[in-house]
Design a protein around this motif. Structure first.
Motif, PDB file in Angstrom:
ATOM      1  N   LEU A  12       0.823  -1.209   0.000  1.00 40.57           N
ATOM      2  CA  LEU A  12       0.000   0.000   0.000  1.00 40.57           C
ATOM      3  C   LEU A  12       0.856   1.259   0.000  1.00 40.57           C
ATOM      4  O   LEU A  12       0.578   2.209  -0.737  1.00 40.57           O
ATOM      5  CB  LEU A  12      -0.937  -0.026   1.213  1.00 40.57           C
ATOM      6  N   ALA A  13       1.920   1.268   0.804  1.00 42.55           N
ATOM      7  CA  ALA A  13       2.783   2.450   0.894  1.00 42.55           C
ATOM      8  C   ALA A  13       3.455   2.749  -0.443  1.00 42.55           C
ATOM      9  O   ALA A  13       3.626   3.918  -0.813  1.00 42.55           O
ATOM     10  CB  ALA A  13       3.828   2.263   1.990  1.00 42.55           C
ATOM     11  N   ALA A  14       3.818   1.724  -1.193  1.00 45.61           N
ATOM     12  CA  ALA A  14       4.465   1.925  -2.492  1.00 45.61           C
ATOM     13  C   ALA A  14       3.450   2.315  -3.563  1.00 45.61           C
ATOM     14  O   ALA A  14       3.750   3.109  -4.455  1.00 45.61           O
ATOM     15  CB  ALA A  14       5.205   0.651  -2.908  1.00 45.61           C
ATOM     16  N   ALA A  15       2.239   1.780  -3.492  1.00 44.00           N
ATOM     17  CA  ALA A  15       1.223   2.040  -4.514  1.00 44.00           C
ATOM     18  C   ALA A  15       0.602   3.431  -4.384  1.00 44.00           C
ATOM     19  O   ALA A  15       0.269   4.060  -5.388  1.00 44.00           O
ATOM     20  CB  ALA A  15       0.122   0.977  -4.448  1.00 44.00           C
ATOM     21  N   LYS A  16       0.454   3.895  -3.152  1.00 43.15           N
ATOM     22  CA  LYS A  16      -0.251   5.162  -2.909  1.00 43.15           C
ATOM     23  C   LYS A  16       0.343   6.341  -3.691  1.00 43.15           C
ATOM     24  O   LYS A  16      -0.408   7.058  -4.368  1.00 43.15           O
ATOM     25  CB  LYS A  16      -0.283   5.452  -1.410  1.00 43.15           C
ATOM     26  N   PRO A  17       1.654   6.585  -3.676  1.00 44.75           N
ATOM     27  CA  PRO A  17       2.161   7.732  -4.433  1.00 44.75           C
ATOM     28  C   PRO A  17       2.037   7.569  -5.951  1.00 44.75           C
ATOM     29  O   PRO A  17       1.891   8.557  -6.670  1.00 44.75           O
ATOM     30  CB  PRO A  17       3.630   7.847  -4.005  1.00 44.75           C
ATOM     31  N   GLY A  24      -3.439  12.782  -9.999  1.00 42.93           N
ATOM     32  CA  GLY A  24      -3.226  14.201  -9.741  1.00 42.93           C
ATOM     33  C   GLY A  24      -3.904  14.710  -8.500  1.00 42.93           C
ATOM     34  O   GLY A  24      -4.253  15.888  -8.412  1.00 42.93           O
ATOM     35  N   THR A  25      -4.090  13.828  -7.513  1.00 47.17           N
ATOM     36  CA  THR A  25      -4.769  14.227  -6.278  1.00 47.17           C
ATOM     37  C   THR A  25      -4.316  13.331  -5.127  1.00 47.17           C
ATOM     38  O   THR A  25      -3.897  12.192  -5.336  1.00 47.17           O
ATOM     39  CB  THR A  25      -6.305  14.147  -6.440  1.00 47.17           C
ATOM     40  N   ALA A  26      -4.414  13.862  -3.929  1.00 48.52           N
ATOM     41  CA  ALA A  26      -4.127  13.077  -2.727  1.00 48.52           C
ATOM     42  C   ALA A  26      -5.341  12.201  -2.406  1.00 48.52           C
ATOM     43  O   ALA A  26      -6.460  12.510  -2.831  1.00 48.52           O
ATOM     44  CB  ALA A  26      -3.839  14.011  -1.553  1.00 48.52           C
ATOM     45  N   PRO A  27      -5.129  11.121  -1.668  1.00 50.26           N
ATOM     46  CA  PRO A  27      -6.275  10.280  -1.307  1.00 50.26           C
ATOM     47  C   PRO A  27      -7.239  11.006  -0.373  1.00 50.26           C
ATOM     48  O   PRO A  27      -6.825  11.799   0.461  1.00 50.26           O
ATOM     49  CB  PRO A  27      -5.643   9.078  -0.608  1.00 50.26           C
TER      50      PRO A  27
END
Length: 111
Positions: A12-17, A24-27
């Motif tokens: 999850l940590a690698a996929a999120k960025p 083009g947006t933050a979660p």
């Protein structure tokens, strides 16, 4: 109409960025069991390890006004229930079926 697509991710940590850059947006939702983005009316979710559904590929969710009725219709047409209707919080109901080729299709009803 397809408005929600869930993607199983192993990290999850690698996929999120990656998805944040792509969309083009933050979660809007960021937890250890689900990260959700909204971009141009589309909801994109990241589910670590495929979640309790054990997803192995992305699943598109059709938003429907009456999930029970639509589930009955697609089953009568030849689909097989994979996961019956359940409330996933906030009154949102989801279900999944498989088509005759084994593709997973999602149904989603917001109350």
């Amino acid at each position: 109409m397809i408005k929600t697509v869930l993607h199983p991710v192993s990290d999850l940590a690698a996929a999120k960025p990656v998805y944040a850059a792509l969309l083009g947006t933050a979660p809007q939702t960021d937890s250890t069991f689900y990260v959700g983005f909204e971009a141009d009316g589309q909801q994109i979710g990241l589910v670590p390890g495929g979640g309790p559904q054990a997803m192995t590929a992305p699943v598109a969710y059709w938003h429907v006004p009456d999930i029970e009725a639509r589930l009955a219709e697609v089953v009568a047409a030849g689909a097989t229930v994979k996961e019956g209707v359940k409330d996933v919080g906030g009154g949102r109901l989801v279900a999944t079926v498989t088509d005759p080729d084994g593709n997973v299709l999602g149904l989603l009803q917001d109350n």
